[in-house]
Design a protein around this motif. Structure first.
Motif, PDB file in Angstrom:
ATOM      1  N   LEU A   1     -40.861  -5.062 -48.334  1.00  0.00           N
ATOM      2  CA  LEU A   1     -41.819  -6.026 -47.777  1.00  0.00           C
ATOM      3  C   LEU A   1     -41.805  -7.324 -48.583  1.00  0.00           C
ATOM      4  O   LEU A   1     -41.878  -8.426 -48.025  1.00  0.00           O
ATOM      5  N   LEU A   2     -41.685  -7.176 -49.905  1.00  0.00           N
ATOM      6  CA  LEU A   2     -41.640  -8.333 -50.803  1.00  0.00           C
ATOM      7  C   LEU A   2     -40.433  -9.219 -50.495  1.00  0.00           C
ATOM      8  O   LEU A   2     -40.551 -10.453 -50.393  1.00  0.00           O
ATOM      9  N   LEU A   3     -39.260  -8.592 -50.311  1.00  0.00           N
ATOM     10  CA  LEU A   3     -38.040  -9.356 -50.030  1.00  0.00           C
ATOM     11  C   LEU A   3     -38.115 -10.035 -48.664  1.00  0.00           C
ATOM     12  O   LEU A   3     -37.721 -11.196 -48.511  1.00  0.00           O
ATOM     13  N   LEU A   4     -38.633  -9.333 -47.666  1.00  0.00           N
ATOM     14  CA  LEU A   4     -38.763  -9.930 -46.335  1.00  0.00           C
ATOM     15  C   LEU A   4     -39.703 -11.132 -46.352  1.00  0.00           C
ATOM     16  O   LEU A   4     -39.439 -12.155 -45.705  1.00  0.00           O
ATOM     17  N   LYS A   5     -40.796 -11.011 -47.092  1.00  0.00           N
ATOM     18  CA  LYS A   5     -41.749 -12.125 -47.193  1.00  0.00           C
ATOM     19  C   LYS A   5     -41.088 -13.335 -47.842  1.00  0.00           C
ATOM     20  O   LYS A   5     -41.236 -14.482 -47.376  1.00  0.00           O
ATOM     21  N   ALA A   6     -40.325 -13.092 -48.906  1.00  0.00           N
ATOM     22  CA  ALA A   6     -39.625 -14.187 -49.596  1.00  0.00           C
ATOM     23  C   ALA A   6     -38.586 -14.823 -48.676  1.00  0.00           C
ATOM     24  O   ALA A   6     -38.408 -16.051 -48.681  1.00  0.00           O
ATOM     25  N   LEU A   7     -37.905 -14.004 -47.889  1.00  0.00           N
ATOM     26  CA  LEU A   7     -36.904 -14.516 -46.954  1.00  0.00           C
ATOM     27  C   LEU A   7     -37.547 -15.414 -45.899  1.00  0.00           C
ATOM     28  O   LEU A   7     -37.020 -16.478 -45.563  1.00  0.00           O
ATOM     29  N   LYS A   8     -38.706 -15.008 -45.395  1.00  0.00           N
ATOM     30  CA  LYS A   8     -39.424 -15.821 -44.402  1.00  0.00           C
ATOM     31  C   LYS A   8     -39.815 -17.175 -44.983  1.00  0.00           C
ATOM     32  O   LYS A   8     -39.630 -18.210 -44.347  1.00  0.00           O
ATOM     33  N   ILE A   9     -40.367 -17.165 -46.189  1.00  0.00           N
ATOM     34  CA  ILE A   9     -40.781 -18.417 -46.838  1.00  0.00           C
ATOM     35  C   ILE A   9     -39.570 -19.327 -47.037  1.00  0.00           C
ATOM     36  O   ILE A   9     -39.627 -20.538 -46.775  1.00  0.00           O
ATOM     37  N   TYR A  10     -38.460 -18.742 -47.496  1.00  0.00           N
ATOM     38  CA  TYR A  10     -37.230 -19.513 -47.725  1.00  0.00           C
ATOM     39  C   TYR A  10     -36.742 -20.156 -46.425  1.00  0.00           C
ATOM     40  O   TYR A  10     -36.408 -21.345 -46.398  1.00  0.00           O
ATOM     41  N   LEU A  11     -36.704 -19.384 -45.350  1.00  0.00           N
ATOM     42  CA  LEU A  11     -36.191 -19.906 -44.076  1.00  0.00           C
ATOM     43  C   LEU A  11     -37.146 -20.925 -43.450  1.00  0.00           C
ATOM     44  O   LEU A  11     -36.707 -21.868 -42.796  1.00  0.00           O
ATOM     45  N   GLN A  12     -38.448 -20.740 -43.662  1.00  0.00           N
ATOM     46  CA  GLN A  12     -39.413 -21.710 -43.127  1.00  0.00           C
ATOM     47  C   GLN A  12     -39.263 -23.074 -43.797  1.00  0.00           C
ATOM     48  O   GLN A  12     -39.476 -24.108 -43.178  1.00  0.00           O
ATOM     49  N   LYS A  13     -38.881 -23.071 -45.077  1.00  0.00           N
ATOM     50  CA  LYS A  13     -38.633 -24.334 -45.774  1.00  0.00           C
ATOM     51  C   LYS A  13     -37.296 -24.949 -45.345  1.00  0.00           C
ATOM     52  O   LYS A  13     -37.149 -26.161 -45.274  1.00  0.00           O
ATOM     53  N   LYS A  14     -36.328 -24.080 -45.069  1.00  0.00           N
ATOM     54  CA  LYS A  14     -34.968 -24.543 -44.755  1.00  0.00           C
ATOM     55  C   LYS A  14     -34.840 -25.003 -43.302  1.00  0.00           C
ATOM     56  O   LYS A  14     -34.116 -25.956 -43.005  1.00  0.00           O
ATOM     57  N   LEU A  15     -35.538 -24.325 -42.384  1.00  0.00           N
ATOM     58  CA  LEU A  15     -35.373 -24.604 -40.950  1.00  0.00           C
ATOM     59  C   LEU A  15     -36.670 -25.129 -40.339  1.00  0.00           C
ATOM     60  O   LEU A  15     -37.743 -24.618 -40.652  1.00  0.00           O
ATOM     61  N   PRO A  16     -36.583 -26.116 -39.439  1.00  0.00           N
ATOM     62  CA  PRO A  16     -37.794 -26.525 -38.712  1.00  0.00           C
ATOM     63  C   PRO A  16     -38.255 -25.392 -37.798  1.00  0.00           C
ATOM     64  O   PRO A  16     -37.450 -24.596 -37.346  1.00  0.00           O
ATOM     65  N   ASN A  17     -39.539 -25.313 -37.555  1.00  0.00           N
ATOM     66  CA  ASN A  17     -40.052 -24.153 -36.825  1.00  0.00           C
ATOM     67  C   ASN A  17     -41.251 -24.554 -35.963  1.00  0.00           C
ATOM     68  O   ASN A  17     -42.265 -23.884 -35.944  1.00  0.00           O
TER      69      ASN A  17
ATOM     70  N   PHE B   1     -40.398 -24.601 -29.324  1.00  0.00           N
ATOM     71  CA  PHE B   1     -40.048 -23.267 -28.832  1.00  0.00           C
ATOM     72  C   PHE B   1     -38.593 -22.930 -29.172  1.00  0.00           C
ATOM     73  O   PHE B   1     -38.284 -21.833 -29.628  1.00  0.00           O
ATOM     74  N   GLN B   2     -37.683 -23.906 -28.979  1.00  0.00           N
ATOM     75  CA  GLN B   2     -36.261 -23.689 -29.248  1.00  0.00           C
ATOM     76  C   GLN B   2     -36.017 -23.478 -30.744  1.00  0.00           C
ATOM     77  O   GLN B   2     -35.233 -22.624 -31.144  1.00  0.00           O
ATOM     78  N   GLU B   3     -36.702 -24.256 -31.580  1.00  0.00           N
ATOM     79  CA  GLU B   3     -36.545 -24.102 -33.027  1.00  0.00           C
ATOM     80  C   GLU B   3     -37.045 -22.746 -33.499  1.00  0.00           C
ATOM     81  O   GLU B   3     -36.461 -22.140 -34.402  1.00  0.00           O
ATOM     82  N   GLN B   4     -38.100 -22.255 -32.875  1.00  0.00           N
ATOM     83  CA  GLN B   4     -38.602 -20.927 -33.224  1.00  0.00           C
ATOM     84  C   GLN B   4     -37.566 -19.852 -32.887  1.00  0.00           C
ATOM     85  O   GLN B   4     -37.374 -18.895 -33.639  1.00  0.00           O
ATOM     86  N   ARG B   5     -36.890 -20.028 -31.760  1.00  0.00           N
ATOM     87  CA  ARG B   5     -35.812 -19.094 -31.392  1.00  0.00           C
ATOM     88  C   ARG B   5     -34.715 -19.089 -32.453  1.00  0.00           C
ATOM     89  O   ARG B   5     -34.200 -18.043 -32.853  1.00  0.00           O
ATOM     90  N   GLU B   6     -34.308 -20.303 -32.923  1.00  0.00           N
ATOM     91  CA  GLU B   6     -33.232 -20.425 -33.913  1.00  0.00           C
ATOM     92  C   GLU B   6     -33.656 -19.819 -35.248  1.00  0.00           C
ATOM     93  O   GLU B   6     -32.868 -19.157 -35.918  1.00  0.00           O
ATOM     94  N   TYR B   7     -34.910 -20.061 -35.632  1.00  0.00           N
ATOM     95  CA  TYR B   7     -35.439 -19.487 -36.867  1.00  0.00           C
ATOM     96  C   TYR B   7     -35.406 -17.956 -36.797  1.00  0.00           C
ATOM     97  O   TYR B   7     -34.959 -17.290 -37.734  1.00  0.00           O
ATOM     98  N   ARG B   8     -35.855 -17.399 -35.661  1.00  0.00           N
ATOM     99  CA  ARG B   8     -35.879 -15.937 -35.520  1.00  0.00           C
ATOM    100  C   ARG B   8     -34.465 -15.350 -35.544  1.00  0.00           C
ATOM    101  O   ARG B   8     -34.250 -14.276 -36.094  1.00  0.00           O
ATOM    102  N   ALA B   9     -33.514 -16.079 -34.952  1.00  0.00           N
ATOM    103  CA  ALA B   9     -32.126 -15.588 -34.943  1.00  0.00           C
ATOM    104  C   ALA B   9     -31.571 -15.506 -36.368  1.00  0.00           C
ATOM    105  O   ALA B   9     -30.918 -14.521 -36.734  1.00  0.00           O
ATOM    106  N   GLU B  10     -31.845 -16.521 -37.188  1.00  0.00           N
ATOM    107  CA  GLU B  10     -31.363 -16.518 -38.576  1.00  0.00           C
ATOM    108  C   GLU B  10     -32.082 -15.449 -39.400  1.00  0.00           C
ATOM    109  O   GLU B  10     -31.464 -14.730 -40.200  1.00  0.00           O
ATOM    110  N   TYR B  11     -33.384 -15.325 -39.179  1.00  0.00           N
ATOM    111  CA  TYR B  11     -34.148 -14.288 -39.888  1.00  0.00           C
ATOM    112  C   TYR B  11     -33.623 -12.899 -39.524  1.00  0.00           C
ATOM    113  O   TYR B  11     -33.437 -12.039 -40.396  1.00  0.00           O
ATOM    114  N   ASN B  12     -33.371 -12.668 -38.231  1.00  0.00           N
ATOM    115  CA  ASN B  12     -32.850 -11.361 -37.797  1.00  0.00           C
ATOM    116  C   ASN B  12     -31.505 -11.061 -38.426  1.00  0.00           C
ATOM    117  O   ASN B  12     -31.236  -9.938 -38.868  1.00  0.00           O
TER     118      ASN B  12
END
Length: 355
Positions: free
Chosen positions: A51-67, A70-81
């Motif tokens: 859970l700790l690693l997933l949370k850190a990954l989300k924070i990292y990607l939120q800083k790296k990618l616009p979110n 609607f389309q940007e949210q799709r791209e963010y989710r694809a990279e997170y997945n």
């Protein structure tokens, strides 16, 4: 019918190569760099480390990618997945070996033939959530009894469209001998039709888990004699003409290859033309075709085309008998996603009849 159906489930992972290990003392930034380089990471010691690693990954990607869009949210989710599914957990004797892990009954139920393997951490999270829903059941406002959705089966988390259908069924005065529920999912529309006096409902779904789950849920009750099932797309083996055809299709056009649960959310370009063609053959002359839909694709600018409006304008098979709509309740305050479009979302009930 036989329950000898191949279930859809996460494929057990057997890896011979060395894995990066992660626990609370690991360097999170270096671990995320390893994930970006395509290196799998194994969670060790405690479940909470995943859970700790997933949370850190989300924070990292939120800083790296616009979110925001609607389309940007799709791209963010694809990279997170992509990255989160390189994070693995070890299973031994159908149990997670991590300390303070949840007990997940699906591991024994879905994998009777193998007890030791790896799965990704998101898969484990999905199995855990699905086990809680299955074990505890979900209350649906239009039904007396809870539903117990089987693993990998889509079930609604909002009920506006079901309430719309329930209100329509209350006033339905046609024959109630048979109906077809295309894409039966967790069975709610079929249960509603049985509640309002339909003698027999034929339900299809491309997802084998949906069919297996309904067979198990209905058991040897009266429901099992009133609802007949088929693992198939659209109308499957049901060729007879019927009084009512009900379809709650996906509400968004697809933009990528789909897995089975995505097929409940995204549709491909052939779905609606094929559905309307099949429905024309199976609807009795005085029958009704009911579709539950939404304006979600239009208000999020994913598509300007409305597939039901297109059929009425160009198909030449059906005409509009009735149209009802209901504003969707606003998104929960708990959600982190920007869902400002929800204020404009409406669910729709379309009733078509033969031309």
């Amino acid at each position: 019918m036989s329950t000898d159906i191949n279930l859809s489930k996460p494929e057990p992972i057997i890896l011979n190569k060395q894995l990066e290990l992660f626990n609370r003392t690991s360097d999170v930034k270096l671990t995320i760099k390893a994930l970006e380089a395509g290196k799998p990471v194994l969670i060790t010691e405690f479940y909470s480390n995943g859970l700790l690693l997933l949370k850190a990954l989300k924070i990292y990607l939120q800083k790296k990618l616009p979110n925001s869009s609607f389309q940007e949210q799709r791209e963010y989710r694809a990279e997170y997945n992509k990255l989160s599914n390189l994070i693995y957990v070890e299973i031994v004797a159908h149990n997670l070996i991590l300390k303070k892990s949840p007990s997940i009954g699906w591991l024994k139920k879905l994998y009777p033939e193998s007890s030791d393997f790896l799965l990704t951490f998101p898969q484990i999270q999905g199995l855990n959530s699905a086990w809680q829903w299955y074990k505890n059941g979900i209350s649906v406002p239009v039904l007396r009894n809870k539903i117990h959705p089987y693993y990998g089966t889509y079930f609604p988390t909002r009920f506006d469209h079901l309430i719309l259908f329930d209100n329509w069924l209350k006033r339905y005065d046609g024959h109630k001998k048979t109906a077809i529920d295309v894409g039966i999912g967790s069975g709610i529309l079929s249960f509603q039709m049985i509640k309002y006096g339909f003698q027999k409902v034929f339900g299809t779904d491309t997802n084998p888990n949906a069919i297996v789950g309904l067979i198990e849920y209905m058991g040897d009750t009266k429901l099992s004699r009133k609802i007949e099932l088929d693992v198939a797309s659209l109308f499957g083996k049901f060729e007879k003409q019927t009084e009512l055809i009900v379809f709650n299709p996906p509400w968004l056009p697809k933009s990528h290859d789909l897995d089975r649960i995505d097929e409940a959310i995204y549709y491909d370009e052939n779905l609606f033309p094929d559905f309307f063609e099949g429905a024309k053959q199976r609807l009795l002359p005085d029958g009704k075709l009911v579709l539950l839909f939404s304006n979600l694709a239009q208000i999020t600018n994913v598509s300007k085309e409305h597939p039901i409006e297109k059929e009425l304008a160009e198909g030449g098979r059906f005409q509009l008998d009735n149209y009802l709509k209901k504003t969707v309740k606003s998104a929960s305050n708990k959600t982190k996603r920007d869902q400002h479009w929800r204020a404009l979302e409406e669910v729709e009930l379309w009733v078509l009849i033969n031309k």
